[in-house]
Design a protein around this motif. Structure first.
Motif, short mmCIF file in Angstrom:
data_model
loop_
_atom_site.label_atom_id
_atom_site.label_comp_id
_atom_site.label_asym_id
_atom_site.label_seq_id
_atom_site.Cartn_x
_atom_site.Cartn_y
_atom_site.Cartn_z
N ARG A 172 0.83 -1.21 0.00
CA ARG A 172 0.00 0.00 0.00
C ARG A 172 0.86 1.26 0.00
O ARG A 172 0.51 2.27 -0.61
CB ARG A 172 -0.96 -0.03 1.19
CG ARG A 172 -2.09 -1.04 1.02
CD ARG A 172 -3.14 -0.90 2.08
NE ARG A 172 -2.77 -1.56 3.31
CZ ARG A 172 -3.14 -2.80 3.64
NH1 ARG A 172 -3.88 -3.52 2.81
NH2 ARG A 172 -2.78 -3.33 4.79
N ALA A 173 2.00 1.22 0.68
CA ALA A 173 2.91 2.37 0.68
C ALA A 173 3.47 2.60 -0.72
O ALA A 173 3.56 3.75 -1.20
CB ALA A 173 4.04 2.14 1.67
N ARG A 174 3.85 1.54 -1.40
CA ARG A 174 4.36 1.67 -2.77
C ARG A 174 3.29 2.23 -3.70
O ARG A 174 3.58 3.11 -4.52
CB ARG A 174 4.83 0.30 -3.27
CG ARG A 174 6.08 -0.21 -2.56
CD ARG A 174 6.38 -1.65 -2.93
NE ARG A 174 7.60 -2.11 -2.29
CZ ARG A 174 8.62 -2.70 -2.90
NH1 ARG A 174 8.57 -2.93 -4.20
NH2 ARG A 174 9.69 -3.08 -2.23
N LEU A 175 2.10 1.71 -3.56
CA LEU A 175 1.00 2.19 -4.39
C LEU A 175 0.77 3.68 -4.19
O LEU A 175 0.61 4.44 -5.16
CB LEU A 175 -0.26 1.38 -4.04
CG LEU A 175 -1.59 1.73 -4.69
CD1 LEU A 175 -2.46 0.46 -4.78
CD2 LEU A 175 -2.35 2.78 -3.89
N ALA A 176 0.77 4.14 -2.95
CA ALA A 176 0.51 5.55 -2.65
C ALA A 176 1.53 6.46 -3.32
O ALA A 176 1.19 7.52 -3.85
CB ALA A 176 0.52 5.76 -1.14
N LEU A 177 2.79 6.06 -3.30
CA LEU A 177 3.85 6.90 -3.83
C LEU A 177 3.97 6.76 -5.35
O LEU A 177 4.08 7.76 -6.06
CB LEU A 177 5.17 6.53 -3.16
CG LEU A 177 5.21 6.78 -1.64
CD1 LEU A 177 6.45 6.15 -1.02
CD2 LEU A 177 5.18 8.28 -1.34
N ARG A 178 3.94 5.55 -5.84
CA ARG A 178 4.18 5.33 -7.26
C ARG A 178 2.98 5.70 -8.13
O ARG A 178 3.15 6.00 -9.30
CB ARG A 178 4.59 3.88 -7.48
CG ARG A 178 5.93 3.58 -6.82
CD ARG A 178 6.32 2.14 -6.87
NE ARG A 178 7.58 1.95 -6.16
CZ ARG A 178 8.20 0.79 -6.02
NH1 ARG A 178 7.69 -0.30 -6.57
NH2 ARG A 178 9.34 0.70 -5.35
N HIS A 179 1.81 5.68 -7.53
CA HIS A 179 0.62 6.10 -8.27
C HIS A 179 0.22 7.53 -7.95
O HIS A 179 -0.86 7.98 -8.30
CB HIS A 179 -0.54 5.15 -7.98
CG HIS A 179 -0.35 3.77 -8.53
ND1 HIS A 179 -1.39 2.91 -8.78
CD2 HIS A 179 0.77 3.11 -8.92
CE1 HIS A 179 -0.93 1.77 -9.27
NE2 HIS A 179 0.40 1.88 -9.36
N ARG A 180 1.11 8.23 -7.25
CA ARG A 180 0.95 9.66 -6.98
C ARG A 180 -0.36 9.99 -6.25
O ARG A 180 -1.02 10.99 -6.55
CB ARG A 180 1.08 10.47 -8.27
CG ARG A 180 2.47 10.36 -8.91
CD ARG A 180 2.62 11.31 -10.07
NE ARG A 180 3.97 11.29 -10.64
CZ ARG A 180 4.99 12.03 -10.23
NH1 ARG A 180 4.81 12.86 -9.21
NH2 ARG A 180 6.17 11.96 -10.82
#
Length: 393
Positions: free
Chosen positions: A13-21
């Motif tokens: 979820r952390a990766r999604l938040a950052l990489r999907h802006r």
């Protein structure tokens, strides 16, 4: 044998938040940045492109997406994965075509020629109409709608009988079938629609000559590059996720993953996921964030396995009968509700669980921002879900 690295749901979820802006500090300045990071944005419903990009901009709105689509042509509408229409970075078009679209084009052209021949229109007739369409667009000082092309190329106004003698027999226009095929090939391109940004009645412009069918080696190379790009933004993900997203066969996906040197990791529940070899280090979770994302948003529709961000208990309310996700409310990487726009323009939402006051306040603020973005536009998703329907009643 050393244990596989583990990537838990919180890290995903952390990766999604950052990489999907989606986290506030990760928002983009330009539409191109958003579409590049999402790889491809569903464009079957025109509103999805504009609202998906706006939700990820530091200054939300639709104007920058219009610029990128219609003035700079740095974002293109192309058919791609699973035969679906997407908005993609212009630079991705060759790889998308070679990896995915070319095979769909070959199937579509074979079907079209078969159906046209059944009505007495042979391949020579079809080639003449295609040439006439391209000539009309080349000679026109402005982009043309399908109806305007029909005035210049009368054959487009003719119809054929599809499925003769079957329960699904119907009439289809030559225009619908042929323009779609030429659009899939990229030899004609969708431009600014008639009406506002929510309209799906696009004008057409002349594109480059249709590419040659790729060789097996070219296709494999393009699949590897598309898989690498997707995995960098959506990984860790399972083999099934990539099969679902691309529409490729399992063997093709496995070959592409091997070509990327993708590394196996263990996901929650013991499932096997894949990441790029340089992507094993954990990322720092961003501050709490909320988002209201449109129907068919690429984050929500990113893969087959969604339990890590969508509770199975919420699915009946948020998906249509074909499995399409409607407008969703997110809190810290999980879908917790839905939103809708009522006929008077008001943006309303309903939460399927109580996330606490901080979350409710953040979601309310996102709803207010979305209302400003929508302005006079009215958005009804093409694929409607039970909760979205109730919210608009």
């Amino acid at each position: 044998m050393p244990a596989r690295p583990t990537i838990d749901d919180d890290q995903r979820r952390a990766r999604l938040a950052l990489r999907h802006r989606l986290a506030p500090g990760a928002r983009a300045d330009r539409a191109e940045q958003v579409v590049d990071d999402l790889v491809a944005v569903h464009a079957t419903d025109p509103a999805t492109v504009f609202l998906a990009v706006s939700a990820r901009l530091a200054s939300p709105g639709t104007a920058d997406t219009e610029r990128a689509l219609y003035r700079d042509c740095s974002i293109l509408r192309r058919h791609g994965m699973r035969g679906t229409l997407f908005a993609i970075p212009a630079g991705l078009a060759p790889a998308l075509y070679a990896s995915t679209t070319a095979k769909a084009v070959a199937r579509e052209r074979a079907r079209l020629l078969k159906d046209f021949a059944a009505s007495g229109r042979d391949a020579g007739w079809t080639a003449q109409v295609e040439a006439a369409v391209r000539a009309a667009l080349a000679d026109s000082p402005v982009e043309l709608t399908g109806s305007q092309l029909g005035e210049l190329v009368p054959q487009l106004r003719e119809t054929i009988v599809y499925g003769a003698g079957t329960s699904y027999q119907t009439e289809q226009s030559i225009s619908m079938r042929l323009l779609r095929l030429l659009g899939m090939e990229g030899s004609i391109v969708r431009r600014r629609p008639v009406g506002g940004w929510t309209s799906s009645q696009h004008r057409w412009a002349l594109g480059p000559a249709a590419p040659e069918q790729p060789t097996a080696a070219e296709r494999a190379y393009a699949q590897r590059e598309l898989a690498r790009r997707w995995l960098a933004r959506y990984g860790p993900a399972t083999e099934d996720d990539l099969v679902w997203w691309t529409g490729w066969g399992v063997r093709e996906v496995r070959t592409a993953l091997a070509g990327c040197a993708a590394v196996e990791v263990e996901l929650a529940g013991g499932a096997t996921g894949f990441v790029l070899p340089e992507d094993l280090e954990p990322v720092t979770a961003p501050a709490p964030w909320a988002a209201l994302l449109p129907a068919l948003d690429p984050t929500a529709m990113s893969g087959k396995h969604r339990d890590w961000y969508l509770s199975p208990a919420h699915r009946p309310e948020l998906l249509d009968r074909s499995g399409n996700l409607g407008p969703t409310v997110w809190w810290n990487g999980r879908i917790i509700g839905a939103w809708a726009q009522r006929p008077d323009g008001e943006v309303v939402f309903h939460l399927l669980e109580d996330p606490g006051r901080e979350a409710r306040d953040a979601i309310t603020a996102e709803a207010a921002t979305l209302r400003l973005t929508l302005a006079d536009a009215r958005v009804t998703p093409r694929f409607r879900t039970p909760l979205e329907r109730r919210l608009t009643a």
